[in-house]
Design an enzyme around this catalytic site. Structure first.
Site, PDB file in Angstrom:
ATOM      1  N   GLU A  57      -3.029   5.689 -12.892  1.00 24.27           N
ATOM      2  CA  GLU A  57      -4.233   4.939 -13.252  1.00 24.27           C
ATOM      3  C   GLU A  57      -5.453   5.809 -13.000  1.00 24.27           C
ATOM      4  O   GLU A  57      -5.423   6.698 -12.154  1.00 24.27           O
ATOM      5  CB  GLU A  57      -4.372   3.690 -12.359  1.00 24.27           C
TER       6      GLU A  57
ATOM      7  N   ARG B  58      -6.826  -9.282  10.633  1.00 21.55           N
ATOM      8  CA  ARG B  58      -5.395  -9.143  10.929  1.00 21.55           C
ATOM      9  C   ARG B  58      -5.257  -8.456  12.293  1.00 21.55           C
ATOM     10  O   ARG B  58      -5.766  -7.345  12.488  1.00 21.55           O
ATOM     11  CB  ARG B  58      -4.696  -8.296   9.863  1.00 21.55           C
TER      12      ARG B  58
ATOM     13  N   ILE C  66     -10.557   4.288  -9.597  1.00 25.52           N
ATOM     14  CA  ILE C  66     -11.880   3.657  -9.660  1.00 25.52           C
ATOM     15  C   ILE C  66     -12.591   3.977  -8.351  1.00 25.52           C
ATOM     16  O   ILE C  66     -12.085   3.678  -7.277  1.00 25.52           O
ATOM     17  CB  ILE C  66     -11.749   2.121  -9.824  1.00 25.52           C
TER      18      ILE C  66
ATOM     19  N   GLY D 295       0.792  -1.233   0.000  1.00 19.55           N
ATOM     20  CA  GLY D 295       0.000   0.000   0.000  1.00 19.55           C
ATOM     21  C   GLY D 295       0.821   1.277   0.000  1.00 19.55           C
ATOM     22  O   GLY D 295       0.272   2.367   0.116  1.00 19.55           O
TER      23      GLY D 295
ATOM     24  N   ARG E 265       3.644 -14.771  -4.951  1.00 17.37           N
ATOM     25  CA  ARG E 265       4.060 -15.383  -3.683  1.00 17.37           C
ATOM     26  C   ARG E 265       2.826 -15.858  -2.931  1.00 17.37           C
ATOM     27  O   ARG E 265       1.712 -15.604  -3.371  1.00 17.37           O
ATOM     28  CB  ARG E 265       4.772 -14.320  -2.843  1.00 17.37           C
TER      29      ARG E 265
HETATM   30  P1  ADP Z   1      -1.019  -9.300   0.944  1.00 13.10           P
HETATM   31  O1  ADP Z   1      -1.894  -9.158  -0.215  1.00 13.10           O
HETATM   32  O2  ADP Z   1      -0.354 -10.620   1.026  1.00 13.10           O
HETATM   33  O3  ADP Z   1      -1.707  -8.864   2.152  1.00 13.10           O
HETATM   34  P2  ADP Z   1       0.605  -7.023   1.357  1.00 13.10           P
HETATM   35  O4  ADP Z   1       0.727  -6.025   0.266  1.00 13.10           O
HETATM   36  O5  ADP Z   1      -0.167  -6.674   2.551  1.00 13.10           O
HETATM   37  O6  ADP Z   1       0.124  -8.317   0.631  1.00 13.10           O
HETATM   38  O7  ADP Z   1       2.071  -7.451   1.787  1.00 13.10           O
HETATM   39  C1  ADP Z   1       2.369  -8.617   2.519  1.00 13.10           C
HETATM   40  C2  ADP Z   1       3.499  -8.361   3.438  1.00 13.10           C
HETATM   41  O8  ADP Z   1       4.650  -8.006   2.738  1.00 13.10           O
HETATM   42  C3  ADP Z   1       3.235  -7.246   4.422  1.00 13.10           C
HETATM   43  O9  ADP Z   1       3.826  -7.617   5.627  1.00 13.10           O
HETATM   44  C4  ADP Z   1       3.926  -6.054   3.799  1.00 13.10           C
HETATM   45  O10 ADP Z   1       4.362  -5.147   4.766  1.00 13.10           O
HETATM   46  C5  ADP Z   1       5.075  -6.711   3.083  1.00 13.10           C
HETATM   47  N1  ADP Z   1       5.446  -6.090   1.813  1.00 13.10           N
HETATM   48  C6  ADP Z   1       4.734  -6.036   0.682  1.00 13.10           C
HETATM   49  N2  ADP Z   1       5.421  -5.454  -0.299  1.00 13.10           N
HETATM   50  C7  ADP Z   1       6.610  -5.119   0.214  1.00 13.10           C
HETATM   51  C8  ADP Z   1       7.781  -4.487  -0.315  1.00 13.10           C
HETATM   52  N3  ADP Z   1       7.847  -4.081  -1.569  1.00 13.10           N
HETATM   53  N4  ADP Z   1       8.823  -4.310   0.513  1.00 13.10           N
HETATM   54  C9  ADP Z   1       8.766  -4.740   1.783  1.00 13.10           C
HETATM   55  N5  ADP Z   1       7.703  -5.351   2.323  1.00 13.10           N
HETATM   56  C10 ADP Z   1       6.639  -5.534   1.562  1.00 13.10           C
HETATM   57  P1  ADP Z   2       0.084  -2.901  -3.424  1.00 11.12           P
HETATM   58  O1  ADP Z   2       1.163  -3.525  -4.259  1.00 11.12           O
HETATM   59  O2  ADP Z   2       0.576  -1.891  -2.486  1.00 11.12           O
HETATM   60  O3  ADP Z   2      -0.827  -3.932  -2.838  1.00 11.12           O
HETATM   61  P2  ADP Z   2      -2.079  -2.347  -5.323  1.00 11.12           P
HETATM   62  O4  ADP Z   2      -1.863  -1.943  -6.729  1.00 11.12           O
HETATM   63  O5  ADP Z   2      -2.525  -3.740  -5.094  1.00 11.12           O
HETATM   64  O6  ADP Z   2      -0.749  -2.050  -4.499  1.00 11.12           O
HETATM   65  O7  ADP Z   2      -3.104  -1.330  -4.643  1.00 11.12           O
HETATM   66  C1  ADP Z   2      -3.385  -1.364  -3.270  1.00 11.12           C
HETATM   67  C2  ADP Z   2      -4.807  -0.930  -3.005  1.00 11.12           C
HETATM   68  O8  ADP Z   2      -5.033   0.405  -3.476  1.00 11.12           O
HETATM   69  C3  ADP Z   2      -5.861  -1.761  -3.715  1.00 11.12           C
HETATM   70  O9  ADP Z   2      -6.227  -2.906  -2.970  1.00 11.12           O
HETATM   71  C4  ADP Z   2      -7.020  -0.793  -3.867  1.00 11.12           C
HETATM   72  O10 ADP Z   2      -7.791  -0.707  -2.698  1.00 11.12           O
HETATM   73  C5  ADP Z   2      -6.314   0.528  -4.069  1.00 11.12           C
HETATM   74  N1  ADP Z   2      -6.172   0.856  -5.500  1.00 11.12           N
HETATM   75  C6  ADP Z   2      -5.130   0.554  -6.300  1.00 11.12           C
HETATM   76  N2  ADP Z   2      -5.308   1.000  -7.548  1.00 11.12           N
HETATM   77  C7  ADP Z   2      -6.506   1.625  -7.564  1.00 11.12           C
HETATM   78  C8  ADP Z   2      -7.264   2.337  -8.567  1.00 11.12           C
HETATM   79  N3  ADP Z   2      -6.817   2.503  -9.803  1.00 11.12           N
HETATM   80  N4  ADP Z   2      -8.468   2.848  -8.193  1.00 11.12           N
HETATM   81  C9  ADP Z   2      -8.938   2.714  -6.933  1.00 11.12           C
HETATM   82  N5  ADP Z   2      -8.270   2.076  -5.952  1.00 11.12           N
HETATM   83  C10 ADP Z   2      -7.071   1.532  -6.253  1.00 11.12           C
END
Ligand code: ADP
Ligand code: ADP
Ligand code: MG
Length: 448
Positions: A200, A338, A203, A165, A292
């Protein structure tokens, strides 16, 4: 099958993997940082090796030390868990070069999907609907302004290397664009060491719907249904459930097929997750792929009966998938909360420290994945998630009742947690009705 596996992670996911290995008769090697000497994963594994000081970059991200520990202990495979090195293509490649089996996709898969811009391009070419957005990288403010104009406000600025995030900003007006672009870029640089940015369409009020994929090394790919992860705070997941309340059998089949097609298009191997946004009109868009095991994999296990970590290990050892798509049946409803060591009244500030007293809920359909124990000192160095409370009921109502009961029973003393906050969410009328989207927490809990 492997005789010995090294787990390149810590916390509850390391414990989860050790348990799967124990059940499979596989020996385990834990790696730990100096501050994790007494951590549960260190104690539970058959062998444990210290790989450096507390700071992640000196230990859990130290590829050389982890590979040395693997060679030294004679482990044949590495499970990366999530976070840390789990989406690092260089690490997967180094494993390949050292003849150590990486339990996950190959480095090319990780490389292609870890970069969100590249992933979008690949998915567009594979005919998968993606969120409308910029064609490529946005290199400066001026280009950001032009692109936002083209896409139409509100827009979302995203880091191509992003995760957890971070490196994401929503922008509603032209006045806010430059500042948001610059802060997101700076955050990406410090968090990921890569400040490639793109844009992007934002949405509005979507649901986060993701599909679990399993792919073996013989070209077989199946999906295990979806998870609704719309309950988020600052784009980070807080509660997940399976199946999704808004999903129909038809939509599941359709999106599942698209997810399988996406995985096949890159010749994907092992477990993975395709994340989609589902808008108010029922249109869905590919958002990203996580290459993963996911934090919330447990809810899929509860409703499908498939042990995903064991499946990962079997796939990595060369076994064919033992399930066909038609064997996967969704049974009942599962929800995960969580549990974090943080204070919701102090802007969710992490709260490390000693767990003075711990009572864990139990009973039929209640599952706790955690590395916490009474007397354990949560270090300030890592993620604040200390437990995952997972419930499984015959339907959503029953699952909700179990979740309320279990949250009420859960006692963690000595540190602050978000248990009360989770309790408020699962008692919220809109949540109970299934009437929510990704903006739920920010709208319903304005004061915290
Ligand atoms: P999930 O969809 O599995 O919940 P998250 O985006 O919440 O994925 O990430 C899972 C775990 O990995 C979390 O503990 C988050 O802090 C860590 N994490 C995700 N992306 C990264 C990154 N690029 N660098 C370091 N930690 C990451
Ligand atoms: P991360 O790798 O940190 O998980 P994501 O691309 O999966 O990043 O985006 C994290 C969250 O941000 C999504 O679960 C969604 O809630 C929000 N998000 C991401 N892209 C968009 C979008 N284009 N419009 C609205 N919400 C978004
Ligand atoms: Mg994501």
């Amino acid at each position: 099958m492997f005789k010995k596996i090294l787990i390149a992670n810590r916390g509850e996911i390391a414990v989860r993997i050790i348990r799967a290995c124990n059940e499979m008769g596989i020996l385990t090697v834990a790696v730990y940082s100096e501050i994790d000497k007494d951590a549960l994963h260190t104690q539970m594994a058959d062998e444990a090796i210290c790989i450096g000081p507390a700071k992640s970059k000196d230990s859990y991200l130290n590829m050389q030390n982890i590979l040395s520990a693997t060679v030294l202990t004679g482990a044949e495979a590495i499970h990366p868990g999530f976070g840390f090195l789990s989406e690092n293509s260089k690490f997967a490649q180094m494993c390949e070069e050292c003849n150590i089996k990486y339990i996950g996709p190959d480095s090319e898969n990780i490389d292609n999907m870890g970069n969100k811009l590249k992933a979008r391009e690949i998915m567009i070419n594979a005919g998968v609907p993606v969120v409308p957005g910029s064609g490529g990288e946005i290199i400066d403010e001026a280009q950001a302004l032009l692109e936002a104009e083209k896409i139409g406000y509100p827009v979302m600025i995203k880091a191509s290397a992003g995760g957890g995030g971070r490196g994401i900003r929503v922008v509603s007006t032209v006045e806010d664009l430059a500042a948001a672009y610059n802060t997101a870029k700076a955050e990406a640089k410090t968090s990921f060491g890569d400040d490639t940015m793109y844009m992007e369409k934002f949405i509005e009020e979507p649901r986060h719907i993701e599909f679990q994929i399993l792919a073996d090394e013989h070209g077989n790919v199946i999906h295990l249904g979806e998870r609704d992860c719309s309950i988020q705070r600052r784009n980070q997941k807080v509660i997940e459930e399976a199946p999704g309340v808004v999903m129909t059998k038809e939509l599941r089949e359709q999106m599942g097929e698209v997810a399988v097609k996406a995985a096949k298009s890159i010749n994907y191997k092992n477990a993975g997750t395709i994340e989609f946004l589902l808008d108010k009109h029922g249109k869905y868009y590919f958002m990203e792929m996580n290459t993963r095991i996911q934090v919330e994999h447990g809810i899929t296990e509860m409703v499908t009966g498939v042990d995903l970590v064991k499946a990962q290990i079997k796939i990595a050892s060369g076994q064919k998938l033992s399930y066909k798509q038609e064997d996967i049946k969704i049974q009942g409803h599962a929800i995960e909360c969580r549990i974090n060591a943080e204070n919701p009244n102090k802007n969710f500030m992490p709260c490390p420290g000693e767990i003075k007293s711990l009572h864990i809920p139990g009973g039929y359909g209640i599952r706790i994945d955690s590395a916490a124990y009474q007397g354990y000192k949560i270090p300030p160095t890592y993620d604040s998630m200390i437990a995952k409370l997972i419930v499984h009921g015959k339907d959503r109502d029953e699952a909700l009742c179990k979740m309320r009961s279990a949250l009420g029973e859960f006692i963690i003393e000595g540190i602050d947690t978000n248990i009360d906050f989770q309790f408020k969410i699962v008692n919220n009328e809109k949540f109970i009705k299934g009437n929510f989207d990704t903006s739920f927490i920010s709208k319903e809990f304005k004061n915290i």
